[in-house]
Design a protein around this motif. Structure first.
Motif, PDB file in Angstrom:
ATOM      1  N   THR A   1      -0.256   3.189  -5.473  1.00  0.00           N
ATOM      2  CA  THR A   1       0.385   2.241  -4.569  1.00  0.00           C
ATOM      3  C   THR A   1       0.831   1.037  -5.402  1.00  0.00           C
ATOM      4  O   THR A   1       0.383   0.844  -6.532  1.00  0.00           O
ATOM      5  N   ILE A   2       1.710   0.240  -4.817  1.00  0.00           N
ATOM      6  CA  ILE A   2       2.195  -0.942  -5.520  1.00  0.00           C
ATOM      7  C   ILE A   2       1.014  -1.859  -5.860  1.00  0.00           C
ATOM      8  O   ILE A   2       0.917  -2.396  -6.952  1.00  0.00           O
ATOM      9  N   ARG A   3       0.081  -1.972  -4.925  1.00  0.00           N
ATOM     10  CA  ARG A   3      -1.086  -2.824  -5.156  1.00  0.00           C
ATOM     11  C   ARG A   3      -1.926  -2.289  -6.324  1.00  0.00           C
ATOM     12  O   ARG A   3      -2.314  -3.038  -7.218  1.00  0.00           O
ATOM     13  N   GLU A   4      -2.169  -0.989  -6.304  1.00  0.00           N
ATOM     14  CA  GLU A   4      -2.941  -0.375  -7.392  1.00  0.00           C
ATOM     15  C   GLU A   4      -2.298  -0.654  -8.741  1.00  0.00           C
ATOM     16  O   GLU A   4      -2.964  -0.964  -9.727  1.00  0.00           O
TER      17      GLU A   4
ATOM     18  N   HIS B   1      10.033  -8.447  -9.758  1.00  0.00           N
ATOM     19  CA  HIS B   1      10.900  -8.942  -8.688  1.00  0.00           C
ATOM     20  C   HIS B   1      12.118  -8.040  -8.465  1.00  0.00           C
ATOM     21  O   HIS B   1      12.766  -8.119  -7.436  1.00  0.00           O
ATOM     22  N   PHE B   2      12.433  -7.190  -9.448  1.00  0.00           N
ATOM     23  CA  PHE B   2      13.538  -6.252  -9.244  1.00  0.00           C
ATOM     24  C   PHE B   2      13.155  -5.145  -8.269  1.00  0.00           C
ATOM     25  O   PHE B   2      14.010  -4.482  -7.688  1.00  0.00           O
ATOM     26  N   TYR B   3      11.857  -4.926  -8.125  1.00  0.00           N
ATOM     27  CA  TYR B   3      11.389  -3.787  -7.345  1.00  0.00           C
ATOM     28  C   TYR B   3      10.560  -4.201  -6.126  1.00  0.00           C
ATOM     29  O   TYR B   3      10.614  -3.566  -5.091  1.00  0.00           O
ATOM     30  N   PHE B   4       9.762  -5.242  -6.329  1.00  0.00           N
ATOM     31  CA  PHE B   4       8.802  -5.633  -5.292  1.00  0.00           C
ATOM     32  C   PHE B   4       9.015  -7.089  -4.931  1.00  0.00           C
ATOM     33  O   PHE B   4       8.976  -7.955  -5.801  1.00  0.00           O
TER      34      PHE B   4
ATOM     35  N   ASP C   1       0.805  -1.215   0.000  1.00  0.00           N
ATOM     36  CA  ASP C   1       0.000   0.000   0.000  1.00  0.00           C
ATOM     37  C   ASP C   1       0.841   1.269   0.000  1.00  0.00           C
ATOM     38  O   ASP C   1       0.323   2.372   0.152  1.00  0.00           O
ATOM     39  N   ALA C   2       2.136   1.126  -0.188  1.00  0.00           N
ATOM     40  CA  ALA C   2       2.999   2.299  -0.285  1.00  0.00           C
ATOM     41  C   ALA C   2       2.855   2.922  -1.673  1.00  0.00           C
ATOM     42  O   ALA C   2       2.847   2.212  -2.672  1.00  0.00           O
ATOM     43  N   PRO C   3       2.703   4.247  -1.744  1.00  0.00           N
ATOM     44  CA  PRO C   3       2.644   4.897  -3.048  1.00  0.00           C
ATOM     45  C   PRO C   3       4.029   4.926  -3.662  1.00  0.00           C
ATOM     46  O   PRO C   3       4.873   5.727  -3.279  1.00  0.00           O
ATOM     47  N   ALA C   4       4.280   4.044  -4.605  1.00  0.00           N
ATOM     48  CA  ALA C   4       5.652   3.875  -5.086  1.00  0.00           C
ATOM     49  C   ALA C   4       5.749   3.776  -6.601  1.00  0.00           C
ATOM     50  O   ALA C   4       6.819   3.516  -7.126  1.00  0.00           O
TER      51      ALA C   4
END
Ligand SMILES: [Zn+2]
Ligand SMILES: [Zn+2]
Ligand SMILES: [Zn+2]
Length: 118
Positions: free
Chosen positions: A76-79, A103-106, A62-65
């Protein structure tokens, strides 16, 4: 136009494409977990940041990233993962191939359990 967060990278254009990823669809930037700075891609981070990239743990979905380079919308990552490769605000298409780079980021749910570590 709303103020956008700074996006670092090599030869970054107005829609956050960089020297590495510059197709029509390569318009997202990702905030790196290690330094909280938006970079056009991980290769730009490697060239410019001077430290090793850190992936977002799966607990931080849920972080805006993720930033849409077309309209400047922060997701967010989820969005982003659930966006169907379309910006929820402006409808710009994202590169579906980026899925292969998640996988490089999350960190994925599985790597958390398999890598363990400390
Ligand atoms: Zn960093
Ligand atoms: Zn790059
Ligand atoms: Zn957008």
């Amino acid at each position: 136009m709303a103020l956008r967060p700074e996006v670092r990278g090599v030869e970054v254009d107005a829609q956050t494409r960089c020297i590495h990823y510059h197709s029509m669809l390569d318009i997202i930037a990702i905030k790196m977990a290690c330094c909280n700075v938006y970079y056009a891609c991980k290769d730009c981070h490697e060239l410019l940041a001077g430290h090793v990239i850190e992936v977002w743990p799966s607990s931080e979905r849920d972080a805006p990233a993720v930033l849409c380079g077309a309209c400047g919308h922060e997701m967010t990552i989820r969005e982003y993962m659930q966006s169907g490769h379309l910006c929820p605000r402006c409808g710009a298409g994202f590169n579906p191939g980026c899925r292969n780079h998640y996988h490089f980021y999350f960190a994925s749910e599985d790597t958390l359990t398999s890598t363990g570590g400390s």
